[in-house]
Scaffold this motif. Structure first.
Motif, PDB file in Angstrom:
ATOM      1  N   ASP A   1       4.400  43.516   4.148  1.00 35.31           N
ATOM      2  CA  ASP A   1       3.819  44.517   5.047  1.00 35.31           C
ATOM      3  C   ASP A   1       2.307  44.601   4.859  1.00 35.31           C
ATOM      4  N   VAL A   2       1.621  44.893   5.940  1.00 35.35           N
ATOM      5  CA  VAL A   2       0.182  45.124   5.864  1.00 35.35           C
ATOM      6  C   VAL A   2      -0.049  46.556   5.401  1.00 35.35           C
ATOM      7  N   VAL A   3      -0.733  46.704   4.299  1.00 32.29           N
ATOM      8  CA  VAL A   3      -1.023  48.030   3.748  1.00 32.29           C
ATOM      9  C   VAL A   3      -2.409  48.460   4.212  1.00 32.29           C
ATOM     10  N   MET A   4      -2.470  49.673   4.759  1.00 31.03           N
ATOM     11  CA  MET A   4      -3.732  50.228   5.256  1.00 31.03           C
ATOM     12  C   MET A   4      -4.205  51.306   4.277  1.00 31.03           C
ATOM     13  N   THR A   5      -5.431  51.181   3.804  1.00 31.71           N
ATOM     14  CA  THR A   5      -5.960  52.112   2.809  1.00 31.71           C
ATOM     15  C   THR A   5      -7.203  52.791   3.365  1.00 31.71           C
ATOM     16  N   GLN A   6      -7.134  54.116   3.494  1.00 34.45           N
ATOM     17  CA  GLN A   6      -8.261  54.875   4.024  1.00 34.45           C
ATOM     18  C   GLN A   6      -9.081  55.498   2.903  1.00 34.45           C
ATOM     19  N   SER A   7     -10.347  55.664   3.176  1.00 36.15           N
ATOM     20  CA  SER A   7     -11.213  56.406   2.261  1.00 36.15           C
ATOM     21  C   SER A   7     -12.372  57.019   3.040  1.00 36.15           C
ATOM     22  N   PRO A   8     -12.817  58.222   2.639  1.00 36.45           N
ATOM     23  CA  PRO A   8     -12.180  59.034   1.608  1.00 36.45           C
ATOM     24  C   PRO A   8     -10.908  59.678   2.148  1.00 36.45           C
ATOM     25  N   LEU A   9     -10.154  60.327   1.293  1.00 29.44           N
ATOM     26  CA  LEU A   9      -8.973  61.054   1.744  1.00 29.44           C
ATOM     27  C   LEU A   9      -9.334  62.470   2.162  1.00 29.44           C
ATOM     28  N   SER A  10     -10.455  62.972   1.666  1.00 28.97           N
ATOM     29  CA  SER A  10     -10.966  64.272   2.049  1.00 28.97           C
ATOM     30  C   SER A  10     -12.438  64.123   2.377  1.00 28.97           C
ATOM     31  N   LEU A  11     -12.864  64.714   3.487  1.00 29.15           N
ATOM     32  CA  LEU A  11     -14.220  64.502   3.975  1.00 29.15           C
ATOM     33  C   LEU A  11     -14.815  65.829   4.444  1.00 29.15           C
ATOM     34  N   PRO A  12     -15.539  66.521   3.559  1.00 29.66           N
ATOM     35  CA  PRO A  12     -16.242  67.742   3.988  1.00 29.66           C
ATOM     36  C   PRO A  12     -17.564  67.358   4.651  1.00 29.66           C
ATOM     37  N   VAL A  13     -17.797  67.899   5.833  1.00 33.07           N
ATOM     38  CA  VAL A  13     -18.983  67.526   6.594  1.00 33.07           C
ATOM     39  C   VAL A  13     -19.642  68.792   7.152  1.00 33.07           C
ATOM     40  N   THR A  14     -20.953  68.810   7.139  1.00 32.97           N
ATOM     41  CA  THR A  14     -21.710  69.899   7.744  1.00 32.97           C
ATOM     42  C   THR A  14     -21.741  69.717   9.266  1.00 32.97           C
ATOM     43  N   LEU A  15     -21.585  70.817   9.994  1.00 34.96           N
ATOM     44  CA  LEU A  15     -21.643  70.732  11.453  1.00 34.96           C
ATOM     45  C   LEU A  15     -22.930  70.043  11.907  1.00 34.96           C
ATOM     46  N   GLY A  16     -22.773  69.133  12.865  1.00 43.73           N
ATOM     47  CA  GLY A  16     -23.925  68.424  13.396  1.00 43.73           C
ATOM     48  C   GLY A  16     -24.305  67.169  12.635  1.00 43.73           C
ATOM     49  N   GLN A  17     -23.680  66.979  11.476  1.00 42.13           N
ATOM     50  CA  GLN A  17     -23.970  65.789  10.672  1.00 42.13           C
ATOM     51  C   GLN A  17     -22.973  64.669  10.990  1.00 42.13           C
ATOM     52  N   PRO A  18     -23.343  63.425  10.670  1.00 38.82           N
ATOM     53  CA  PRO A  18     -22.406  62.318  10.940  1.00 38.82           C
ATOM     54  C   PRO A  18     -21.309  62.247   9.891  1.00 38.82           C
ATOM     55  N   ALA A  19     -20.231  61.563  10.278  1.00 40.24           N
ATOM     56  CA  ALA A  19     -19.109  61.334   9.364  1.00 40.24           C
ATOM     57  C   ALA A  19     -18.590  59.921   9.568  1.00 40.24           C
ATOM     58  N   SER A  20     -18.051  59.363   8.495  1.00 40.32           N
ATOM     59  CA  SER A  20     -17.548  57.994   8.563  1.00 40.32           C
ATOM     60  C   SER A  20     -16.281  57.874   7.727  1.00 40.32           C
ATOM     61  N   ILE A  21     -15.277  57.241   8.282  1.00 40.92           N
ATOM     62  CA  ILE A  21     -14.002  57.017   7.601  1.00 40.92           C
ATOM     63  C   ILE A  21     -13.732  55.519   7.566  1.00 40.92           C
ATOM     64  N   SER A  22     -13.400  55.035   6.393  1.00 36.52           N
ATOM     65  CA  SER A  22     -13.125  53.621   6.211  1.00 36.52           C
ATOM     66  C   SER A  22     -11.620  53.360   6.191  1.00 36.52           C
ATOM     67  N   CYS A  23     -11.240  52.232   6.732  1.00 37.68           N
ATOM     68  CA  CYS A  23      -9.838  51.796   6.721  1.00 37.68           C
ATOM     69  C   CYS A  23      -9.825  50.317   6.356  1.00 37.68           C
ATOM     70  N   ARG A  24      -9.217  50.003   5.231  1.00 37.71           N
ATOM     71  CA  ARG A  24      -9.157  48.612   4.785  1.00 37.71           C
ATOM     72  C   ARG A  24      -7.707  48.143   4.767  1.00 37.71           C
ATOM     73  N   SER A  25      -7.484  46.944   5.230  1.00 40.30           N
ATOM     74  CA  SER A  25      -6.131  46.398   5.262  1.00 40.30           C
ATOM     75  C   SER A  25      -5.946  45.372   4.156  1.00 40.30           C
ATOM     76  N   SER A  26      -4.696  45.198   3.743  1.00 43.38           N
ATOM     77  CA  SER A  26      -4.376  44.268   2.654  1.00 43.38           C
ATOM     78  C   SER A  26      -4.491  42.815   3.106  1.00 43.38           C
ATOM     79  N   GLN A  27      -4.502  42.600   4.411  1.00 47.56           N
ATOM     80  CA  GLN A  27      -4.682  41.255   4.942  1.00 47.56           C
ATOM     81  C   GLN A  27      -5.170  41.363   6.377  1.00 47.56           C
ATOM     82  N   SER A  28      -5.748  40.316   6.861  1.00 42.91           N
ATOM     83  CA  SER A  28      -6.205  40.286   8.238  1.00 42.91           C
ATOM     84  C   SER A  28      -4.998  40.301   9.181  1.00 42.91           C
ATOM     85  N   PHE A  29      -5.171  40.907  10.349  1.00 35.81           N
ATOM     86  CA  PHE A  29      -4.039  41.002  11.274  1.00 35.81           C
ATOM     87  C   PHE A  29      -4.464  40.736  12.718  1.00 35.81           C
ATOM     88  N   VAL A  30      -5.062  39.611  12.919  1.00 31.00           N
ATOM     89  CA  VAL A  30      -5.419  39.189  14.273  1.00 31.00           C
ATOM     90  C   VAL A  30      -4.179  38.638  14.948  1.00 31.00           C
TER      91      VAL A  30
END
Lengths: 111, 117
Positions: A1-30
């Protein structure tokens, strides 16, 4: 199975500021058609999930343009250019190329 | 407007059975594969089962294989999930979702299944 790993798991952000969530897979899935079926879903408190992004970077109708998706191979990112109060909730990545697997979810909260 | 409305959830004892339904409207139901996805309390999303648009092909997560049966009635625009031999770990909100090209474009509001004695 392709395992999907997100980070961070908790993301406190100030209103109006940018946010970014990463998602990495255990293998490519084209897929054989050349597409990478990587999706992002938002789940607001008490609501069902809603798709924001499909095929890595395509925004769904009605999704604000402050949301954007990018990435390739095994590394994908959801970005929010300016966080608003209505963005609070859980965000999940999901690959739909080799079976169907979700990331663990990232909880976005207002700082 | 696309609507997916689940029903049939409730309290069931371990080892018991339950049938979930998902009534679809606002799109051509018979043209879409449909899935069930669940979310245990405080946990993430988990694929459960899938059925092709014509109902001829069904698929299951290993965790429910042999215990759950997915089906559909295209004449009634309705998706079903027959759940048997229920366990504590099956307790979750169950969502139906329409599936298209490696993605879920629409989700229902969910129905809660509680497994407890």
């Amino acid at each position: 199975d392709v395992v999907m790993t997100q980070s961070p798991l908790s993301l406190p952000v100030t209103l109006g500021q940018p946010a970014s969530i990463s998602c990495r897979s255990s293998q490519s899935f084209v897929y054989s058609d050349g597409n990478t079926y990587l999706n992002w879903f938002q789940q607001r408190p008490g609501q069902s999930p809603r798709r924001l992004i499909y095929k890595v970077s395509n925004r769904d109708s009605g999704v604000p343009d402050r949301f954007s998706g990018s990435g390739s191979g095994t590394d994908f990112t959801l970005k929010i250019s300016r966080v608003e109060a209505e963005d609070v909730g859980l965000y999940y990545c999901m690959q739909g190329t080799q079976g169907l697997t979700f990331g663990q979810g990232t909880r976005l909260e207002i700082k | 407007e696309v609507q997916l409305v689940e029903s049939g959830g409730g309290l069931v004892q371990p080892g018991g059975s339950l049938r979930l339904s998902c009534a679809a409207s606002g799109f051509t139901f018979s043209s879409y594969a449909m899935h069930w996805v669940r979310q245990a309390p405080g946990k993430g999303l988990e694929y459960v089962s899938a059925i092709s648009s014509n109902g001829n092909n069904t698929y299951y997560a290993n965790s429910v294989k042999g215990r759950f049966t997915i089906s559909r009635d295209n004449s009634k625009n309705t998706l079903y999930l027959q759940m048997g031999s229920l366990r504590a770990e099956d307790m979750a909100v169950y969502y139906c979702a329409s599936y298209v090209w490696g993605s879920y474009n629409y989700w229902g509001q969910g129905t809660l299944v509680t497994v407890s004695s």
